[in-house]
Design an enzyme around this catalytic site. Structure first.
Site, mmCIF file in Angstrom:
data_model
loop_
_atom_site.group_PDB
_atom_site.id
_atom_site.type_symbol
_atom_site.label_atom_id
_atom_site.label_comp_id
_atom_site.label_asym_id
_atom_site.label_seq_id
_atom_site.Cartn_x
_atom_site.Cartn_y
_atom_site.Cartn_z
ATOM 1 N N PRO A 11 1.084 -1.405 -0.068
ATOM 2 C CA PRO A 11 0.414 -0.205 -0.112
ATOM 3 C C PRO A 11 1.014 0.926 -0.065
ATOM 4 C CG PRO A 11 -0.009 -1.108 1.804
ATOM 5 C CD PRO A 11 0.590 -1.859 1.339
ATOM 6 N N ASN A 12 0.157 2.366 -0.652
ATOM 7 C CA ASN A 12 0.566 3.739 -0.946
ATOM 8 C C ASN A 12 2.384 3.555 -1.536
ATOM 9 O OD1 ASN A 12 -1.083 4.798 0.673
ATOM 10 N ND2 ASN A 12 -0.341 4.508 2.304
ATOM 11 N N ARG A 19 5.335 12.653 -3.032
ATOM 12 C CA ARG A 19 5.147 12.987 -1.020
ATOM 13 C C ARG A 19 6.211 12.556 -0.462
ATOM 14 N NH1 ARG A 19 0.833 11.883 1.119
ATOM 15 N NH2 ARG A 19 1.265 12.658 2.975
ATOM 16 N N TYR A 24 11.566 8.089 1.216
ATOM 17 C CA TYR A 24 11.333 7.460 -0.066
ATOM 18 C C TYR A 24 12.389 7.729 -1.304
ATOM 19 C CZ TYR A 24 8.237 5.918 3.526
ATOM 20 O OH TYR A 24 7.064 5.411 4.532
ATOM 21 N N ASN A 73 7.925 -5.845 -1.492
ATOM 22 C CA ASN A 73 8.129 -4.748 -0.101
ATOM 23 C C ASN A 73 6.120 -4.393 0.003
ATOM 24 O OD1 ASN A 73 7.590 -2.042 1.107
ATOM 25 N ND2 ASN A 73 8.663 -0.859 -0.631
ATOM 26 N N ALA A 76 3.235 -1.631 5.118
ATOM 27 C CA ALA A 76 2.276 -0.787 6.145
ATOM 28 C C ALA A 76 2.452 -2.692 6.939
ATOM 29 C CB ALA A 76 1.683 -0.039 5.887
ATOM 30 N N GLU A 97 12.688 -9.917 1.139
ATOM 31 C CA GLU A 97 11.862 -8.878 1.424
ATOM 32 C C GLU A 97 13.157 -7.452 1.644
ATOM 33 O OE1 GLU A 97 10.449 -9.223 5.132
ATOM 34 O OE2 GLU A 97 10.170 -6.800 5.646
ATOM 35 N N HIS A 99 13.268 -2.516 1.551
ATOM 36 C CA HIS A 99 11.724 -1.215 2.395
ATOM 37 C C HIS A 99 13.041 -0.460 1.614
ATOM 38 C CE1 HIS A 99 9.042 -3.474 5.149
ATOM 39 N NE2 HIS A 99 10.394 -4.522 5.045
ATOM 40 N N ARG A 106 12.961 3.902 11.970
ATOM 41 C CA ARG A 106 12.172 5.009 12.000
ATOM 42 C C ARG A 106 11.569 4.312 13.831
ATOM 43 N NH1 ARG A 106 9.036 3.944 7.045
ATOM 44 N NH2 ARG A 106 8.125 6.117 7.595
#
Ligand code: CA2
Length: 146
Positions: A11-12, A19, A24, A73, A76, A97, A99, A106
């Site tokens: 998601p996203n 943004r 990112y 990836n 969330a 995986e 990221h 974070r």
């Protein structure tokens, strides 16, 4: 014909480059798709993004029949989804995986990925370059077993 590598994005991530570039980066998901295809050379790449958890589970199940390996990836869903973990545990091939950000630098809510329990390897904090490295690692892992 070699089986493809599925590159699955959660998601996203469709908003990448639009943004929060300080976290990112400025690459869009289309840029990342292009670098994955370049890194894969002759190996086919099936590159997908969804905002829906069940869709990711369906794609992992599909991969069990159709894909040689998975680069994922999960965004969330890494930190929340036992359903995704269960589906990945059923996948017989290598799983990497990725990221974009360093999740360990974070907030604490980003420190524990369920998906890592099923992953062969994890790459975090190297930006879009992490996908290129994941594809290279995937090709090496597949060369060992095929
Ligand atoms: O760093 C990564 O790749 C993440 O998987 C991205 C997820 C985040 O939940 C993980 O902690 C780390 C979030 C993706 C959000 O994507 C955005 C893209 C553009 C603008 C805002 C968010």
């Amino acid at each position: 014909m070699a089986k493809p590598v599925f590159v699955l994005n959660g998601p996203n991530l469709n908003r990448l480059g639009v943004r929060e570039p300080e976290i990112y980066g400025r690459d869009t998901l289309a840029d990342i798709e292009a670098l994955c295809r370049e890194a894969a050379s002759d190996r086919p790449v099936d590159f997908r993004q969804t905002n829906h958890q069940g869709q990711l589970v369906d794609w992992v199940q599909e991969a069990a029949d159709a894909a040689a390996g998975i680069v994922i990836n999960p965004a969330a869903y890494s930190f929340t989804s036992l359903a995704l973990l269960d589906s990945l545990k059923m996948f017989p091939g290598p799983i990497i995986e990725v990221h974009i950000s360093n999740i360990h630098r974070r907030e604490e809510i980003y420190h524990h990925s369920y998906v890592s329990l099923a992953a062969t390897g994890v790459i975090a904090g190297l930006g879009a370059e992490g996908y290129r490295l994941a594809m290279k690692a995937m090709l090496s892992l597949l060369a060992e077993v095929e």
